[in-house]
Enzyme design. Sequence first.
Site, PDB file in Angstrom:
ATOM      1  N   LYS A 289      69.931  58.530  88.549  1.00 55.40           N
ATOM      2  CA  LYS A 289      69.555  57.217  89.082  1.00 55.40           C
ATOM      3  C   LYS A 289      68.750  56.460  88.037  1.00 55.40           C
ATOM      4  O   LYS A 289      67.836  57.018  87.420  1.00 55.40           O
ATOM      5  CB  LYS A 289      68.750  57.345  90.372  1.00 55.40           C
TER       6      LYS A 289
ATOM      7  N   GLU B  12      66.916  52.541  87.166  1.00 50.50           N
ATOM      8  CA  GLU B  12      66.420  51.278  87.701  1.00 50.50           C
ATOM      9  C   GLU B  12      66.850  50.105  86.820  1.00 50.50           C
ATOM     10  O   GLU B  12      66.926  50.234  85.596  1.00 50.50           O
ATOM     11  CB  GLU B  12      64.894  51.312  87.802  1.00 50.50           C
TER      12      GLU B  12
ATOM     13  N   ASP C  34      66.392  61.422  89.295  1.00 51.54           N
ATOM     14  CA  ASP C  34      65.792  60.198  88.764  1.00 51.54           C
ATOM     15  C   ASP C  34      65.596  60.309  87.257  1.00 51.54           C
ATOM     16  O   ASP C  34      65.082  61.327  86.765  1.00 51.54           O
ATOM     17  CB  ASP C  34      64.429  59.972  89.408  1.00 51.54           C
TER      18      ASP C  34
ATOM     19  N   GLU D  67      65.516  48.713  97.317  1.00 51.91           N
ATOM     20  CA  GLU D  67      64.160  49.016  97.791  1.00 51.91           C
ATOM     21  C   GLU D  67      63.358  47.743  98.001  1.00 51.91           C
ATOM     22  O   GLU D  67      63.292  46.883  97.116  1.00 51.91           O
ATOM     23  CB  GLU D  67      63.435  49.933  96.796  1.00 51.91           C
TER      24      GLU D  67
ATOM     25  N   ASP E  70      61.363  60.528  91.028  1.00 50.57           N
ATOM     26  CA  ASP E  70      60.120  60.509  90.266  1.00 50.57           C
ATOM     27  C   ASP E  70      58.920  60.249  91.182  1.00 50.57           C
ATOM     28  O   ASP E  70      57.775  60.257  90.734  1.00 50.57           O
ATOM     29  CB  ASP E  70      60.173  59.523  89.099  1.00 50.57           C
ATOM     30  N   THR E  71      59.177  60.068  92.483  1.00 51.18           N
ATOM     31  CA  THR E  71      58.094  60.053  93.463  1.00 51.18           C
ATOM     32  C   THR E  71      57.351  61.380  93.484  1.00 51.18           C
ATOM     33  O   THR E  71      56.259  61.469  94.059  1.00 51.18           O
ATOM     34  CB  THR E  71      58.643  59.768  94.874  1.00 51.18           C
TER      35      THR E  71
END
Length: 283
Positions: free
Chosen positions: A116, A118, A86, A185, A47-48
């Site tokens: 992925k 979080e 993501d 991270e 999502d960057t």
Amino acid sequence: MKGQRLSTNDIVTMKRRGERIAMLTAYDYTSAQMVDAAGVHMILVGDTVGMVVQGQDTTLPVTLDQIVYHSQMVARGAQRALLVGDMPFMTYQVNVEDALRNSARLMTEGKVGAVKIEGGVAIAPTIERLVNVGIPVCGHLGFTPQSTHAMGGPRIQGKEPSAAASLVADAKALEAAGAFAIVLELVPASVAQEISQRVSIPTIGIGAGPHCDGEVQVFHDLFGLYTDFKPRHTRRYLNVAQDVVTAARQFVRDVSEGTFPGAEQTSDIGPEAKERFRALLTA
């Protein structure tokens, strides 16, 4: 394993063998082709994309439709690396049903091999449910970009002993839930090392020091395409943005001076055809 796409089992086996794991982001067909040819083991459709491609301030505006779209391009470009997509903000946090539906869509439409997600202990039950229906999950601990406002921006997480211990507990919870890997991270190196030693699944660091089982970096950071800022945790292997600006300036000069396009870039009809063409215009 040439010609065969790596699986999550292959990635876990790499840790058991003591082999380090290289992971890069990619957002389109061309970049996926390049990093896949370089031999990266995992490609993250992150999502960057919201920041380095769309110019957003955070990853929060990125939608599932956008990640699916970019994943489709990456899947066409990469032949060997494991593709991880993501899950965007609020596509899995509301309830398990949302997480199942959206993860399945990313896998079936986006053609990724894993998703992925979080979060730690609180998200572990959702991860377990996804894994139980056959959706491989990569966890993400430490600084979690989708919580950037709550965390006060990109900051090192786990500096205090109690916070560090919580990260270890989170990692163990993700492992127990069935995650095949965990991104760490902005975590202190000693904390990342402790986590890496205490879980049997690979840890993939970014700003977490040299003791993780692998490293993930953002394509645009590594090769100097994103010029808004340079994260401390990245290493610039190229400065593509500067080279492109220099080349583009030369293009502008060549066009302005009439030296481009030239004979090598030009095709034309033969003299006889040209004569007939002109005759038609004057008829």
